[in-house]
Design an enzyme around this catalytic site. Structure first.
Site: not given
Ligand code: PGA
Length: 253
Positions: A9, A11, A97, A99, A169, A175, A215
């Site tokens: 992803n 982003k 997601h 976000e 998630e 993140g 992460s």
């Molecule tokens: P991350 O993000 O691996 O940077 O924690 C995962 C995601 O949001 O899909």
């Protein structure tokens, strides 16, 4: 047998040149993907066609959008429809997601409509769920995620569950560098599979790939992916580094 999947992803990252380099780097790794595995790259909208073109000879590599709108077409300035994504042969779409849920206010009702938009345009949704820190601290994460699954997906008939991907998630792990332990991921993902089992039966529940995200890195992927209900990962930050993501792909069961 359900697929083991490494999904990147990106982003809202990468200029055109960086996207180009990242895809080329991945292709150069020449990783062979067996039929029981898949690699998905979710790139920003402007790079979808480039990603499709570049990965067209890479067996087992699929391309995903990171979002789509609920409607087919019409006056929705700035939005991208599932029909448009189908017309450029996108394979998957990330739906819900955290976000999108948190920053853009997408609720389960809207996400259920987005899921429908994907399915009626031959796109496979990667449906994201996961609890915020406060819910985890209150120990009500199972109920919280269960509601996300039920409200987002349980309107679907059994025949739509094929090729469906779920990504768990936990928001507190996205993140932040703070990964859920492999045991925490397994515990929740077993719960999610049970929720599907109650509604759709054992065979369908067993056929759904459930990814862990939050992460995931080269250094922890193998341990997390080794758990029986973890069928790979949805990877943000680490997917922007070719060597990291290549190693994560190689960590799939
Ligand atoms: P991350 O993000 O691996 O940077 O924690 C995962 C995601 O949001 O899909």
């Amino acid at each position: 047998m359900r697929k083991q999947i490494a999904a990147a992803n990106w982003k809202m990252n990468c200029t055109l040149q960086q996207a180009n380099d990242l895809l080329d780097g991945l292709i150069k790794e020449n990783i062979s993907i067996s039929p029981d595995r898949e690699v998905i790259v979710a790139v920003p909208f402007p790079y979808l066609m480039m990603a499709k073109e570049k990965l067209k000879n890479s067996i087992g590599f699929k391309v995903a959008a990171q979002n789509c709108y609920t409607k087919f077409s019409s006056a929705f300035t700035g939005e991208v429809s599932a029909a448009m994504l189908e017309s450029i042969a996108v394979d998957y779409v990330i739906i819900g997601h955290s976000e999108r849920r948190e920053i853009f206010g997408e609720d389960n009702k809207m996400l259920a409509q987005k899921v429908d938009a994907c399915l009626s345009n031959n796109l496979k949704p990667i449906f994201c769920c996961g609890e915020p820190l406060q819910i985890r601290e209150n120990e009500t994460q199972n109920e919280y995620v269960e509601t996300q699954i039920k409200e987002g997906l349980f309107h679907l008939q059994s025949d739509k569950m094929e090729n469906f991907v779920v990504a768990y998630e936990p928001i507190w792990a996205i993140g932040t560098g703070k990964t859920a332990t492999a045991e925490q991921a397994q515990e929740m993902q077993q719960h999610i599979r049970n929720v599907f089992k109650e509604k759709y039966g054992e065979a369908i529940a067993q056929s759904i790939s459930i990814l862990y995200g939050g992460s995931v890195k080269a250094s922890n992927a193998k341990e997390i992916f080794s758990k029986p209900d973890v069928d790979g990962g949805l990877v943000g930050g680490a997917s922007l580094i070719v060597a990291e993501f290549a190693s994560i792909i190689k960590s799939l069961k």
